[in-house]
Scaffold this motif. Structure first.
Motif, PDB file in Angstrom:
ATOM      1  N   PRO A 655     -10.331  -3.266  -1.112  1.00  0.00           N
ATOM      2  CA  PRO A 655     -11.015  -3.262  -2.406  1.00  0.00           C
ATOM      3  C   PRO A 655     -11.163  -1.875  -3.042  1.00  0.00           C
ATOM      4  CG  PRO A 655     -12.575  -3.610  -0.616  1.00  0.00           C
ATOM      5  CD  PRO A 655     -11.221  -3.584   0.007  1.00  0.00           C
ATOM      6  N   ASP A 656     -10.995  -0.818  -2.240  1.00  0.00           N
ATOM      7  CA  ASP A 656     -11.208   0.521  -2.784  1.00  0.00           C
ATOM      8  C   ASP A 656      -9.892   1.307  -2.705  1.00  0.00           C
ATOM      9  OD1 ASP A 656     -12.335   3.011  -3.544  1.00  0.00           O
ATOM     10  OD2 ASP A 656     -12.535   3.512  -1.404  1.00  0.00           O
ATOM     11  N   ALA A 657      -9.331   1.622  -3.889  1.00  0.00           N
ATOM     12  CA  ALA A 657      -7.998   2.227  -3.933  1.00  0.00           C
ATOM     13  C   ALA A 657      -7.920   3.512  -3.100  1.00  0.00           C
ATOM     14  CB  ALA A 657      -7.592   2.497  -5.379  1.00  0.00           C
ATOM     15  N   ALA A 658      -8.887   4.401  -3.320  1.00  0.00           N
ATOM     16  CA  ALA A 658      -8.830   5.684  -2.621  1.00  0.00           C
ATOM     17  C   ALA A 658      -8.964   5.474  -1.121  1.00  0.00           C
ATOM     18  CB  ALA A 658      -9.932   6.608  -3.135  1.00  0.00           C
ATOM     19  N   GLY A 659      -9.860   4.578  -0.733  1.00  0.00           N
ATOM     20  CA  GLY A 659     -10.082   4.290   0.681  1.00  0.00           C
ATOM     21  C   GLY A 659      -8.827   3.755   1.351  1.00  0.00           C
ATOM     22  N   VAL A 660      -8.167   2.823   0.676  1.00  0.00           N
ATOM     23  CA  VAL A 660      -6.959   2.230   1.247  1.00  0.00           C
ATOM     24  C   VAL A 660      -5.881   3.295   1.394  1.00  0.00           C
ATOM     25  CG1 VAL A 660      -5.116   0.540   0.902  1.00  0.00           C
ATOM     26  CG2 VAL A 660      -7.454  -0.041   0.293  1.00  0.00           C
ATOM     27  N   GLN A 661      -5.741   4.090   0.342  1.00  0.00           N
ATOM     28  CA  GLN A 661      -4.684   5.097   0.364  1.00  0.00           C
ATOM     29  C   GLN A 661      -4.915   6.111   1.493  1.00  0.00           C
ATOM     30  OE1 GLN A 661      -4.106   7.252  -3.308  1.00  0.00           O
ATOM     31  NE2 GLN A 661      -1.950   7.630  -2.795  1.00  0.00           N
ATOM     32  N   HIS A 689       3.358  -4.477  -7.216  1.00  0.00           N
ATOM     33  CA  HIS A 689       2.140  -4.923  -7.891  1.00  0.00           C
ATOM     34  C   HIS A 689       1.002  -4.169  -7.220  1.00  0.00           C
ATOM     35  CE1 HIS A 689       4.098  -7.918 -10.246  1.00  0.00           C
ATOM     36  NE2 HIS A 689       4.572  -8.545  -9.207  1.00  0.00           N
ATOM     37  N   PRO A 690       0.549  -3.064  -7.837  1.00  0.00           N
ATOM     38  CA  PRO A 690      -0.395  -2.182  -7.128  1.00  0.00           C
ATOM     39  C   PRO A 690      -1.789  -2.781  -6.954  1.00  0.00           C
ATOM     40  CG  PRO A 690       0.238  -1.262  -9.263  1.00  0.00           C
ATOM     41  CD  PRO A 690       0.974  -2.549  -9.134  1.00  0.00           C
ATOM     42  N   LYS A 691      -2.106  -3.830  -7.725  1.00  0.00           N
ATOM     43  CA  LYS A 691      -3.426  -4.437  -7.574  1.00  0.00           C
ATOM     44  C   LYS A 691      -3.296  -5.918  -7.869  1.00  0.00           C
ATOM     45  CE  LYS A 691      -7.917  -4.396  -9.935  1.00  0.00           C
ATOM     46  NZ  LYS A 691      -8.474  -4.053 -11.261  1.00  0.00           N
ATOM     47  N   ILE A 692      -3.765  -6.739  -6.939  1.00  0.00           N
ATOM     48  CA  ILE A 692      -3.770  -8.189  -7.149  1.00  0.00           C
ATOM     49  C   ILE A 692      -5.129  -8.713  -6.723  1.00  0.00           C
ATOM     50  CG2 ILE A 692      -2.774 -10.417  -6.503  1.00  0.00           C
ATOM     51  CD1 ILE A 692      -0.146  -9.074  -5.967  1.00  0.00           C
ATOM     52  N   LYS A 693      -5.751  -9.503  -7.568  1.00  0.00           N
ATOM     53  CA  LYS A 693      -7.054 -10.118  -7.274  1.00  0.00           C
ATOM     54  C   LYS A 693      -8.056  -9.103  -6.737  1.00  0.00           C
ATOM     55  CE  LYS A 693      -5.059 -14.608  -6.347  1.00  0.00           C
ATOM     56  NZ  LYS A 693      -4.859 -15.697  -5.428  1.00  0.00           N
ATOM     57  N   ASP A 694      -8.196  -8.001  -7.441  1.00  0.00           N
ATOM     58  CA  ASP A 694      -9.169  -6.964  -7.100  1.00  0.00           C
ATOM     59  C   ASP A 694      -8.883  -6.220  -5.805  1.00  0.00           C
ATOM     60  OD1 ASP A 694     -10.803  -7.279  -9.406  1.00  0.00           O
ATOM     61  OD2 ASP A 694     -11.572  -9.141  -8.507  1.00  0.00           O
ATOM     62  N   LEU A 695      -7.721  -6.414  -5.235  1.00  0.00           N
ATOM     63  CA  LEU A 695      -7.375  -5.667  -4.026  1.00  0.00           C
ATOM     64  C   LEU A 695      -6.234  -4.706  -4.353  1.00  0.00           C
ATOM     65  CD1 LEU A 695      -7.477  -8.548  -1.391  1.00  0.00           C
ATOM     66  CD2 LEU A 695      -9.191  -6.741  -1.749  1.00  0.00           C
ATOM     67  N   TYR A 696      -6.410  -3.459  -3.911  1.00  0.00           N
ATOM     68  CA  TYR A 696      -5.379  -2.450  -4.151  1.00  0.00           C
ATOM     69  C   TYR A 696      -4.372  -2.493  -3.027  1.00  0.00           C
ATOM     70  CZ  TYR A 696      -8.360  -0.968  -7.868  1.00  0.00           C
ATOM     71  OH  TYR A 696      -9.096  -0.961  -9.030  1.00  0.00           O
ATOM     72  N   ARG A 697      -3.109  -2.246  -3.396  1.00  0.00           N
ATOM     73  CA  ARG A 697      -2.028  -2.437  -2.430  1.00  0.00           C
ATOM     74  C   ARG A 697      -1.159  -1.191  -2.319  1.00  0.00           C
ATOM     75  NH1 ARG A 697      -0.076  -7.760  -2.375  1.00  0.00           N
ATOM     76  NH2 ARG A 697       1.951  -7.007  -2.968  1.00  0.00           N
ATOM     77  N   PHE A 698      -0.995  -0.727  -1.095  1.00  0.00           N
ATOM     78  CA  PHE A 698      -0.077   0.372  -0.815  1.00  0.00           C
ATOM     79  C   PHE A 698       0.884  -0.080   0.273  1.00  0.00           C
ATOM     80  CE2 PHE A 698      -3.684   2.319  -2.754  1.00  0.00           C
ATOM     81  CZ  PHE A 698      -3.158   3.362  -3.512  1.00  0.00           C
ATOM     82  N   GLN A 699       2.076   0.467   0.249  1.00  0.00           N
ATOM     83  CA  GLN A 699       3.000   0.034   1.287  1.00  0.00           C
ATOM     84  C   GLN A 699       3.837   1.169   1.841  1.00  0.00           C
ATOM     85  OE1 GLN A 699       5.322  -2.871  -0.865  1.00  0.00           O
ATOM     86  NE2 GLN A 699       6.972  -1.386  -1.198  1.00  0.00           N
ATOM     87  N   CYS A 700       4.303   0.948   3.042  1.00  0.00           N
ATOM     88  CA  CYS A 700       5.183   1.900   3.700  1.00  0.00           C
ATOM     89  C   CYS A 700       6.398   1.123   4.191  1.00  0.00           C
ATOM     90  CB  CYS A 700       4.441   2.531   4.875  1.00  0.00           C
ATOM     91  SG  CYS A 700       5.508   3.457   5.961  1.00  0.00           S
ATOM     92  N   ILE A 701       7.570   1.625   3.845  1.00  0.00           N
ATOM     93  CA  ILE A 701       8.809   0.981   4.300  1.00  0.00           C
ATOM     94  C   ILE A 701       9.394   1.804   5.440  1.00  0.00           C
ATOM     95  CG2 ILE A 701      11.180   0.371   3.636  1.00  0.00           C
ATOM     96  CD1 ILE A 701       9.341  -1.377   2.120  1.00  0.00           C
ATOM     97  N   ILE A 702       9.792   1.125   6.480  1.00  0.00           N
ATOM     98  CA  ILE A 702      10.444   1.796   7.601  1.00  0.00           C
ATOM     99  C   ILE A 702      11.855   1.244   7.723  1.00  0.00           C
ATOM    100  CG2 ILE A 702      10.388   2.163  10.107  1.00  0.00           C
ATOM    101  CD1 ILE A 702       7.281   1.814   9.784  1.00  0.00           C
ATOM    102  N   LYS A 703      12.811   2.154   7.794  1.00  0.00           N
ATOM    103  CA  LYS A 703      14.203   1.730   7.982  1.00  0.00           C
ATOM    104  C   LYS A 703      14.573   2.030   9.418  1.00  0.00           C
ATOM    105  CE  LYS A 703      16.118   2.641   3.400  1.00  0.00           C
ATOM    106  NZ  LYS A 703      17.088   3.511   2.683  1.00  0.00           N
ATOM    107  N   THR A 704      15.216   1.077  10.067  1.00  0.00           N
ATOM    108  CA  THR A 704      15.566   1.306  11.456  1.00  0.00           C
ATOM    109  C   THR A 704      16.837   0.558  11.828  1.00  0.00           C
ATOM    110  OG1 THR A 704      14.885   0.925  13.731  1.00  0.00           O
ATOM    111  CG2 THR A 704      13.957  -0.532  12.083  1.00  0.00           C
ATOM    112  N   THR A 705      17.475   1.032  12.869  1.00  0.00           N
ATOM    113  CA  THR A 705      18.654   0.312  13.350  1.00  0.00           C
ATOM    114  C   THR A 705      18.366  -0.290  14.716  1.00  0.00           C
ATOM    115  OG1 THR A 705      19.445   2.426  14.152  1.00  0.00           O
ATOM    116  CG2 THR A 705      20.411   1.617  12.107  1.00  0.00           C
ATOM    117  N   SER A 706      17.125  -0.169  15.171  1.00  0.00           N
ATOM    118  CA  SER A 706      16.798  -0.668  16.502  1.00  0.00           C
ATOM    119  C   SER A 706      15.717  -1.734  16.405  1.00  0.00           C
ATOM    120  CB  SER A 706      16.308   0.493  17.362  1.00  0.00           C
ATOM    121  OG  SER A 706      15.361   0.033  18.283  1.00  0.00           O
TER     122      SER A 706
END
Ligand code: ADP
Ligand code: ZN
Ligand code: ZN
Length: 737
Positions: A655-661, A689-706
C-alpha cells in the motif's frame, strides 16, 4: 503382538510451510498412501490435507491420529504426485498450494454433490411379471412396462410425472427386488444426443501427421508433437482421430482448449464424434457437474476430458494422449495466483511422467515450441493448406496515414473497408470488425494541463462509456461521472476526449449505414453467463451484418457467412514495451484474419495500420509464420529473451509506494550480493501497471539459463505481510504487465 505404529506427514492447505505429523489408526493402516487426502484435527477444528510421506517413527511425543480418509477421491496417482512435486519446485510454490490444483472441485469447496434419484429394472420384463404373480396391480404393470422400454436408469421425478403415480409403488417394487432405486450425480443424465459425425478421409498432410502420432501412441512412451497448421487446415480433425485411436488402445485423452474457445461449439463437435461420455471441466459448469465429471474419471467411466488449463490435473485413468489446442494462447498461463503455471508446459511434463503422447497444435506456434521442434525435441507436422478446399483469404494492408489525408482527419474506416462492407451488405454476407479496445472514448484529457482523468485506485486513465454515460477503470471497475473540473489543476475548461473503443466503432457504423445490424462483443457486453455464446449464436444465425469485437472474436468460432474481416487498428499493441508484443500482435492478426471465408465463400481481410511496412504486420498479412519466426527469433537472441533464457519475475506489491520500493531494493541487493552464476538480475522498476487497486507494484526480472537459480533466490525472499506481498512468476508471459 501389536503392529508397528505408522505415522504420516500431512500438508495442510493453510500457509504452514512444513507438514505436520499424525498417527495412523490401525483400521486405516492398509489404505493410506502418499498423495491421499485426509481430514486431520488441528487445534479444535478438522482440516483437510494431503499425505506427503509415510514413516515408522515421529520425533514428536504427542501425535494426534488422522480423523478420516477422504474417499473415493483417494490418493493421487504416482505420476500426478510427481507432477505436483515438479510444479512446486519449478514454479517455486509450496507443495500444499500446488496440491490445491489437484483436488476435485467439490472437495476443495466442500460442497455436496447434487444427486438425482434414478430407478431401473433388475430383471427382464417377463421375469418381473412372473414375480408379481397372476394378478399384478395395474400401476405395477404400467411401471414395469415403462421401465422395460427404457434402456437404462430413468429419473424418478420424470417417471412419476409421466405416469402420474406416487412414489409408493416404486418403493414396493424396490422392496421386492424387482426395481433398483439409486442416486447418481446430476451430470450423468443430462448428456444430450448429437447427430453423429464420422471420421473424415484425411488429406496427405493430415495422414502423415496422424501416422506419426499413432506410432507414438503404439510405443506407449513419452513423445511430443507440434502441429503447425494454418487456420482451417484440419487440426481438430487430426486431434479427434488421434483421440479415437487412443481410445481403441484403451487409453484416455485430455484435450485442452483456450478459455474463450471452450464453447458449446467445440464440445458439440466432440460429442457428435464420440458417442460416449465426455468430462467437460469448465468454470461455468456447476460444482456438482464438475465433481461428477471428476468422479467418472476416477472410476474410469469417462475416457475423454475437455477443458481449459486446469483440466490438465484431471484424474484420467491410463492416460495415453494429451492435446493442447492453440498452444500459443496466453490463457494457458495462470498469472493471478501461485502456482503461476503454464498449462502447456505442465501438459508436456505430465505426458513425460505418464509415458504419454502430447500434441501441441497452433496456426501460430509460440516461439518456444517452434524452437523445440526445430531442435528436434518435438516432432513437427505441418498442415499447409485449408482442409475443406476453402481458399486462404485475400489480404490488403491499408496505410491509414493516406486515408486520414484523403478524408481530412480521423476515421475508423478506410474507403477500401467501406467499399468491401457495402459489397457484403448487398450480397447478404457478414463481416467481423476487430479493435482491441473497448468503451467509447479511451481517455478524457484536461485541455489546460493535458492530464488524463485517472482512476483514484489505479495508475490508469479512465475510459468513457457512452451507453452508461460513465468513466470506468478497466483494471478495477471503478466508475465515476464525468468531472466538471479537472482533478489535477481544477480548471473548468471543457475536457477533451482521446482515442476510441468498440462502442464508438459501432456508433460510427450506424452513422454511415443507418439500417446496418450490428452486434458488439467485448467485456462490456459479455458480463452475463452464456452471453458470449448467445452473441455468437445470434451472429451465426445472421441476426446481424457486422460483429464488432475485441480479441474475443478471434478464436474458436466458425461463421460460414463471414467473408470480410476488418482489422481496424493493427499496430496498437506493438508499442507496448514487452518482449512478446510482436509475437502477440502477429498471433492476433493471423487468428482474426483466419476467421474470413472458412467455408465455400472466399474471404477478404483488410488490415488498417499506421505501420504498413512493419515486418510483423506484413508477415501476418501474408500468413507467413516461418518468416515471422525467422525474424523474431533473431531479436530474441540479440536481446537475450526466451527461448534463449528463462525469465523469473519477482513482483513486490504493497500500500505504500516508498515502503515497497525500499523493501524491494533491500532484497534486490541481497540477491545481487550472492553473485549467482548464470543469473542476470535486472534493476527494480515500477511494473507496467504501477498501481492497481491502491497497491503499488514494483518488479524485478531475472534472466537465467539454469533451472537451479530459483532455488538460490527463494530463501532470500521474506514471507509476505500486509505491507509487502512478494509473488514469484517463473516463465512470465510478459515482462511489462
Ligand atoms: P483447424 O482446427 O485447423 O482450424 P478444422 O479441423 O476445424 O481445422 O477443419 C476446418 C474445416 O475443414 C472443418 O469444417 C472440418 O470439418 C473440415 N475438414 C477437416 N479435415 C478434413 C478432411 N480431411 N476432409 C474434408 N474436410 C475436412
Ligand atoms: Zn487540468
Ligand atoms: Zn482502477
Amino acid at each position: 503382538m501389536s503392529e508397528t505404529p505408522l505415522f504420516v506427514e500431512v500438508l495442510l492447505e493453510n500457509s504452514l510451510a512444513r507438514p505436520l505429523d499424525y498417527s495412523v489408526p490401525p483400521h486405516l493402516a492398509s489404505r493410506i498412501q502418499v498423495g491421499a487426502r485426509v481430514e486431520v484435527p488441528l487445534k479444535t477444528t478438522l482440516k483437510q490435507g494431503t499425505i506427503a510421506a509415510i514413516k515408522k517413527k515421529s520425533v514428536y511425543k504427542q501425535v494426534r491420529p488422522i480423523h478420516r480418509l477422504i474417499v473415493p477421491e483417494g490418493a493421487l496417482s504416482e505420476p500426478l504426485w510427481n507432477l505436483a512435486q515438479w510444479m512446486s519446485r519449478y514454479y517455486a510454490t509450496p507443495l500444499q498450494k500446488v496440491l490445491k490444483c489437484f483436488v476435485p472441485p467439490h472437495v476443495r469447496k466442500e460442497v455436496k454433490q447434487k444427486l438425482t434419484q434414478t430407478v431401473s429394472l433388475l430383471m427382464t420384463r417377463e421375469e418381473a411379471f412372473i414375480q408379481l404373480g397372476i394378478k399384478p396391480s395395474a400401476m405395477h404393470a404400467q411401471l414395469i412396462e415403462a421401465l422395460s422400454l427404457a434402456k437404462g436408469p430413468v429419473t424418478v421425478a420424470e417417471l412419476i410425472s409421466q405416469l402420474k403415480i406416487s412414489r409408493s409403488p416404486l418403493e414396493t417394487l424396490a422392496k421386492k427386488k424387482i426395481l433398483f432405486l439409486d442416486s447418481t450425480p446430476m451430470a450423468d443424465l443430462t448428456e444430450e444426443e448429437f447427430f453423429p459425425t464420422y471420421p473424415k478421409q484425411l488429406n496427405a498432410e493430415q495422414s502423415t501427421c496422424l501416422d506419426a502420432i499413432k506410432r507414438s501412441l503404439n510405443e506407449k512412451k513419452f513423445a511430443s508433437h507440434l502441429i503447425y497448421g494454418i487456420t482451417g487446415s484440419g487440426k481438430t480433425e487430426v486431434y479427434m482421430q488421434a483421440i479415437q485411436y487412443a481410445l481403441e488402445q484403451k487409453q484416455s485423452a485430455i484435450l485442452l482448449v483456450p478459455e474463450i474457445a471452450l464453447t458449446s461449439q467445440t464440445i458439440e463437435r466432440l460429442r457428435a464424434r464420440f458417442q460416449q461420455k465426455i468430462a467437460v471441466l469448465h468454470h461455468q459448469k456447476s460444482l456438482g457437474e464438475r465433481s461428477a465429471a471428476w468422479d467418472n474419471l476416477l472410476k474410469n467411466q469417462t475416457q475423454i476430458v475437455v477443458g481449459a488449463r486446469s483440466a490438465i490435473f484431471a484424474p484420467a485413468q491410463n492416460l495415453g494422449l494429451i492435446i493442447v489446442d492453440e498452444e500459443h494462447d496466453s490463457s494457458y498461463k495462470q498469472s493471478d495466483e501461485p502456482p503461476c503455471y503454464h498449462g502447456r508446459d505442465v501438459a508436456v511434463m505430465r505426458a513425460q511422467l505418464e509415458g504419454a503422447t502430447v500434441i501441441l497444435g497452433s496456426a501460430t506456434p509460440s516461439l518456444e515450441s517452434y524452437t523445440n521442434a526445430q531442435k528436434g525435441k518435438y516432432h513437427l507436422s505441418i498442415l499447409s493448406s485449408r482442409a475443406a478446399c476453402a481458399l486462404l483469404p485475400r489480404v490488403q494492408i491499408i496505410d491509414m496515414k493516406n486515408t486520414y489525408e484523403k478524408m481530412g482527419g480521423f476515421t475508423h474506416f478506410s474507403e477500401e473497408l467501406i467499399d468491401a462492407l457495402k459489397e457484403r451488405l448487398e450480397k447478404g454476407e457478414q463481416a467481423l470488425f476487430f479493435l482491441n479496445k473497448r468503451g467509447y472514448r479511451r481517455q478524457q484529457i484536461c485541455a489546460t494541463c493535458r492530464e488524463a482523468i485517472k482512476c483514484p485506485h489505479c495508475d490508469l486513465a479512465l475510459t468513457f462509456h457512452l451507453s452508461s454515460n460513465h468513466l470506468a477503470c478497466h483494471m478495477c471497475n471503478f466508475q465515476r461521472e464525468q468531472p466538471r473540473v479537472c482533478p489535477s489543476c481544477k480548471s473548468t475548461e471543457a475536457l477533451e476526449f482521446k482515442g476510441f473503443g468498440t462502442e464508438h466503432v459501432e456508433r460510427s457504423l450506424h452513422a454511415l449505414f443507418p439500417s446496418i445490424r450490428t452486434l458488439r462483443m467485448d467485456k462490456d457486453t459479455t458480463q452475463r453467463k452464456n452471453s458470449h455464446e448467445e452473441l455468437f449464436m445470434q451472429f451465426r444465425a445472421h441476426k446481424a451484418d457486422v460483429l464488432i469485437g475485441t480479441q474475443m472474436i478471434a478464436k474458436g468460432f466458425h461463421f460460414p457467412l463471414a467473408t470480410l474481416v476488418g482489422v481496424l487498428h493493427a499496430d496498437g499493441a506493438l508499442h507496448i514495451p514487452d518482449f512478446r508484443s510482436g509475437e502477440q500482435v502477429f498471433q492476433l492478426i493471423t487468428q482474426v484474419a483466419g476467421r474470413a471465408g472458412r467455408a465455400e465463400l472466399p474471404g477478404e481481410v483488410i488490415i488498417q495500420t499506421f505501420l504498413p511496412n512493419h515486418p510483423i504486420i506484413s508477415h501476418a498479412a501474408a500468413q507467413d509464420y516461418p518468416s515471422f519466426y525467422a525474424a523474431e527469433i533473431e531479436e530474441r537472441k540479440m536481446f537475450g529473451y526466451p527461448p534463449f533464457c528463462r525469465l523469473i519475475k519477482i513482483l513486490f506489491t504493497g500500500p505504500d509506494a516508498a515502503g515497497v520500493q525500499q523493501a524491494a531494493g533491500h532484497i534486490w541487493h541481497q540477491i545481487k550480493e550472492r553473485n549467482i552464476p548464470q543469473a542476470e538480475i535486472l534493476p527494480i522498476l515500477p511494473a507496467g501497471h504501477p498501481k492497481i487497486k491502491d497497491l503499488y507494484r514494483f518488479q524485478c526480472i531475472i534472466k537465467t539459463t539454469s533451472s537451479v537459480v530459483i532455488d538460490q533466490i527463494l530463501p532470500l525472499l521474506p514471507p509476505s505481510t500486509s505491507d509487502l506481498t512478494i509473488k514469484v512468476d517463473v516463465d512470465p508471459i510478459s515482462t511489462f504487465f
